[in-house]
Design a protein around this motif. Structure first.
Motif, mmCIF file in Angstrom:
data_model
loop_
_atom_site.group_PDB
_atom_site.id
_atom_site.type_symbol
_atom_site.label_atom_id
_atom_site.label_comp_id
_atom_site.label_asym_id
_atom_site.label_seq_id
_atom_site.Cartn_x
_atom_site.Cartn_y
_atom_site.Cartn_z
ATOM 1 N N VAL A 1 26.922 5.663 66.884
ATOM 2 C CA VAL A 1 27.278 5.142 68.204
ATOM 3 C C VAL A 1 26.810 6.109 69.282
ATOM 4 O O VAL A 1 26.810 7.328 69.079
ATOM 5 N N ALA A 2 26.451 5.549 70.434
ATOM 6 C CA ALA A 2 25.878 6.383 71.504
ATOM 7 C C ALA A 2 26.634 6.278 72.820
ATOM 8 O O ALA A 2 26.259 6.934 73.802
ATOM 9 N N ASP A 3 27.681 5.445 72.888
ATOM 10 C CA ASP A 3 28.449 5.342 74.123
ATOM 11 C C ASP A 3 29.868 4.883 73.807
ATOM 12 O O ASP A 3 30.209 4.586 72.659
ATOM 13 N N ALA B 1 36.135 14.017 74.889
ATOM 14 C CA ALA B 1 36.323 15.383 75.379
ATOM 15 C C ALA B 1 35.998 16.416 74.299
ATOM 16 O O ALA B 1 35.559 17.530 74.610
ATOM 17 N N ALA B 2 36.178 16.030 73.035
ATOM 18 C CA ALA B 2 35.998 16.988 71.935
ATOM 19 C C ALA B 2 34.597 16.997 71.361
ATOM 20 O O ALA B 2 34.109 18.039 70.890
ATOM 21 N N LEU B 3 33.913 15.846 71.389
ATOM 22 C CA LEU B 3 32.622 15.713 70.709
ATOM 23 C C LEU B 3 31.571 15.139 71.649
ATOM 24 O O LEU B 3 31.892 14.502 72.651
ATOM 25 N N GLU B 4 30.314 15.350 71.298
ATOM 26 C CA GLU B 4 29.200 14.858 72.109
ATOM 27 C C GLU B 4 28.458 13.745 71.391
ATOM 28 O O GLU B 4 28.259 13.795 70.178
ATOM 29 N N TYR B 5 28.054 12.728 72.158
ATOM 30 C CA TYR B 5 27.230 11.654 71.594
ATOM 31 C C TYR B 5 25.851 12.185 71.228
ATOM 32 O O TYR B 5 25.375 13.140 71.837
ATOM 33 N N PRO B 6 25.210 11.551 70.217
ATOM 34 C CA PRO B 6 25.655 10.416 69.412
ATOM 35 C C PRO B 6 26.699 10.833 68.390
ATOM 36 O O PRO B 6 26.756 11.992 67.974
ATOM 37 N N GLU C 1 29.945 14.408 64.939
ATOM 38 C CA GLU C 1 28.803 14.524 65.848
ATOM 39 C C GLU C 1 27.506 14.286 65.085
ATOM 40 O O GLU C 1 27.332 14.774 63.964
ATOM 41 N N GLY C 2 26.600 13.523 65.706
ATOM 42 C CA GLY C 2 25.274 13.345 65.130
ATOM 43 C C GLY C 2 24.399 14.545 65.449
ATOM 44 O O GLY C 2 24.640 15.272 66.416
ATOM 45 N N LEU C 3 23.408 14.760 64.624
ATOM 46 C CA LEU C 3 22.510 15.903 64.805
ATOM 47 C C LEU C 3 21.071 15.418 64.903
ATOM 48 O O LEU C 3 20.652 14.528 64.160
ATOM 49 N N ASP C 4 20.325 15.985 65.836
ATOM 50 C CA ASP C 4 18.899 15.666 65.950
ATOM 51 C C ASP C 4 18.103 16.531 64.976
ATOM 52 O O ASP C 4 18.422 17.700 64.758
ATOM 53 N N ALA D 1 29.605 16.420 39.909
ATOM 54 C CA ALA D 1 29.724 16.075 41.324
ATOM 55 C C ALA D 1 28.352 16.205 41.962
ATOM 56 O O ALA D 1 27.459 16.876 41.443
ATOM 57 N N ARG D 2 28.203 15.543 43.086
ATOM 58 C CA ARG D 2 27.025 15.740 43.928
ATOM 59 C C ARG D 2 27.503 16.225 45.284
ATOM 60 O O ARG D 2 28.436 15.668 45.849
ATOM 61 N N VAL D 3 26.890 17.279 45.789
ATOM 62 C CA VAL D 3 27.270 17.846 47.080
ATOM 63 C C VAL D 3 26.134 17.586 48.065
ATOM 64 O O VAL D 3 24.971 17.885 47.785
ATOM 65 N N ASP D 4 26.491 17.007 49.218
ATOM 66 C CA ASP D 4 25.501 16.613 50.226
ATOM 67 C C ASP D 4 25.552 17.555 51.421
ATOM 68 O O ASP D 4 26.640 17.997 51.824
ATOM 69 N N PHE D 5 24.385 17.788 51.991
ATOM 70 C CA PHE D 5 24.256 18.725 53.099
ATOM 71 C C PHE D 5 23.478 18.105 54.248
ATOM 72 O O PHE D 5 22.634 17.228 54.054
ATOM 73 N N PHE D 6 23.748 18.602 55.458
ATOM 74 C CA PHE D 6 22.892 18.393 56.609
ATOM 75 C C PHE D 6 22.156 19.711 56.861
ATOM 76 O O PHE D 6 22.795 20.751 57.022
#
Length: 378
Positions: free
Chosen positions: A213-215, A191-196, A237-240, A314-319
Motif C-alpha cells: 500500500v502507498a497511501d 506516524a510510526a512508519l513510512e510508505y510504502p 515498511e517496504g524497502l526499495d 525450517a526455512r529462514v527468509d531475509f530482506f
C-alpha cells in the motif's frame, strides 16, 4: 568353506510406515497439496511404506491411495470431500490408522512416523503437532511451541527482537482497536512508519491476504482484507532495492544451514500467491551475493532457528537491502514449501543434499526427536 554372509540386506529390513498428511483447513490447502505431491514423489518406497491421507477443508481425514489428485496446468489440487474416512488412534497394537465405518472402525495398520505437509493454521501452528504427540506418533518438523511461535508473525518478531536479530520496521494492528477507532489506528501507523507499507495477516503464509500500500486509503483497505484472515495484522515498511534471500535449516541438537538462494521474479508489487504457485519463477541457488552476505545469512538463519526452539526443518527468509547493505530477518517457516517452485529443495540441492535424500533425513530426524522426547516425563 567360506563363512555364510549374514549381513542384512535392504529386503530384510522392515520398512517404516509413513503417514503423509496434506490439505487441511487453512487457506493454504492447495499449496499443501502441491508440497505433498513433491514429498510423495521423492520418498524412497524401498525404505518406506507410504500411506497418503488428505484433510478436507472442513477437517475430515480421507484415505488417498492414489496420492494428490492430478490437475490441469494452471490449476491447483485439493482434497476431495468423498472417500474413505480415517483417523489415528492409540490402541494395544500401537498407534494405528483406523478406517471409520458405520459399524465402528477397522485397523489399517500401525504408523511409525508422520510427515505433516500442512501449511498455515491447523497444520503449521502446533495444532496437528500436539495431536500427533498425544497419539504417540513421531512427526517431521518443529514441536508445538516452536510451531506456534513461527506461524504467528507478531510473536515471532518479539522472539527475534529478544535474540537481537535485525528486522524491518513494523507495527501491529489488533481487530478490537481497529473497530474501536479506525482513524486513530491509521494516524498511529502513519506516524510510526513510512510508505510504502505491507499489510499482512499475522498467521497466514503463501502471501495470502498481503498487500503493498502507498497511501492512507490503500492502507485502510489492506488492513480490512488482512482482518478477514486474522484478528492481528502486521504492518511493515517496504524497502526499495530489496532482494529476497532464503536459507534452509535442518537438524535437532546439531543443525545444518544451506547456502542462501534467491527467488527472481517480475511484477510491480511483490512476490504474491500467483507468482509463487501459478507462474514460472527462476530460483538462483546459490544466490549471487558476496561471501560476507552469504555467511551472515547462514549465521542469522541458525540464530533464528535456535531462538524459536525449532527442530527438524525450517526455512529462514531475509530482506537484503542493497541501498544500505543491510541484511534483515523477515520470517521463519517450520513447514517450508516443497512444491516445484519452492526454494527449500533447491537450496539443499545446491548444498549437496538432493530432494530424495532430504526427505529421508527429515524422517530420520523425526524418529530421533521422538526418541529423545521419550526420555522426559510427560
Amino acid at each position: 568353506m567360506p563363512a555364510e554372509d549374514t549381513t542384512p540386506t535392504a529386503a530384510d529390513v522392515p520398512r517404516q510406515r509413513v503417514l503423509v498428511l496434506f490439505g487441511g483447513r487453512s487457506s493454504e490447502h492447495e499449496v499443501s497439496c502441491l508440497s505433498a505431491r513433491g514429498v510423495l514423489w521423492a520418498i524412497d518406497r524401498e525404505r518406506y511404506d507410504v500411506v497418503a491421507v488428505g484433510i478436507t477443508k472442513d477437517g475430515r481425514w480421507v484415505l488417498m491411495p492414489q496420492g494428490v489428485p492430478a490437475t490441469r496446468e494452471g490449476t491447483l489440487p485439493a482434497v476431495p470431500s468423498g472417500g474413505t474416512l480415517v483417523t489415528v488412534a492409540t490402541t494395544e497394537a500401537g498407534t494405528e490408522l483406523l478406517q471409520l465405518t458405520e459399524d465402528g472402525s477397522a485397523s489399517l495398520g500401525t504408523i511409525d512416523v508422520c510427515f505433516p505437509v500442512l501449511h498455515g493454521p491447523y497444520g503449521e501452528d502446533g495444532t496437528i503437532q500436539g495431536y500427533l504427540a498425544s497419539a504417540g506418533v513421531p512427526y517431521v518438523g518443529a514441536d508445538v511451541a516452536a510451531s506456534a511461535i513461527a506461524v504467528d508473525k507478531r510473536q515471532m518478531k518479539h522472539v527475534f527482537a529478544a535474540a537481537g536479530l535485525p528486522q524491518v520496521a513494523h507495527d501491529v494492528v489488533m481487530r478490537e482497536d481497529w473497530d474501536a477507532d479506525t482513524g486513530a489506528e491509521l494516524d498511529r501507523i502513519e506516524a510510526a512508519l513510512e510508505y510504502p507499507l505491507f499489510t499482512k495477516p499475522a498467521r497466514q503464509g503463501s502471501s495470502i491476504g498481503i498487500n503493498r500500500v502507498a497511501d492512507r486509503e490503500a492502507l485502510a483497505a489492506g488492513v480490512v482484507e488482512a482482518l478477514e484472515y486474522d484478528r492481528v495484522v502486521i504492518i511493515e515498511e517496504g524497502l526499495d532495492g530489496v532482494r529476497e534471500l532464503e536459507c534452509g535449516v535442518i537438524g535437532n541438537d546439531t543443525i545444518e544451514v544451506t547456502v542462501p538462494g534467491e527467488t527472481l521474479h517480475t511484477g510491480e508489487a511483490f512476490y504474491d500467491f500467483e507468482a509463487k504457485y501459478l507462474e514460472p519463477v527462476q530460483l538462483q541457488c546459490p544466490a549471487r551475493v558476496s561471501d560476507e552476505v552469504a555467511e551472515a545469512c547462514q549465521d542469522f538463519a541458525a540464530q533464528a532457528y535456535r531462538a524459536i526452539g525449532a527442530r527438524g526443518m525450517a526455512r529462514v527468509d531475509f530482506f537484503y537491502d542493497t541501498t544500505t547493505d543491510r541484511l534483515l530477518v523477515n520470517e521463519i517457516n517450520t513447514i517450508p514449501g516443497l512444491t516445484p517452485q519452492s526454494m527449500f529443495p533447491p537450496v539443499w540441492a545446491a548444498s549437496g543434499l538432493e530432494f530424495k535424500d532430504l526427505i529421508d533425513r527429515l524422517l530420520s530426524l523425526a524418529v530421533e526427536a521422538a526418541e529423545v522426547s521419550a526420555h522426559y516425563a510427560p
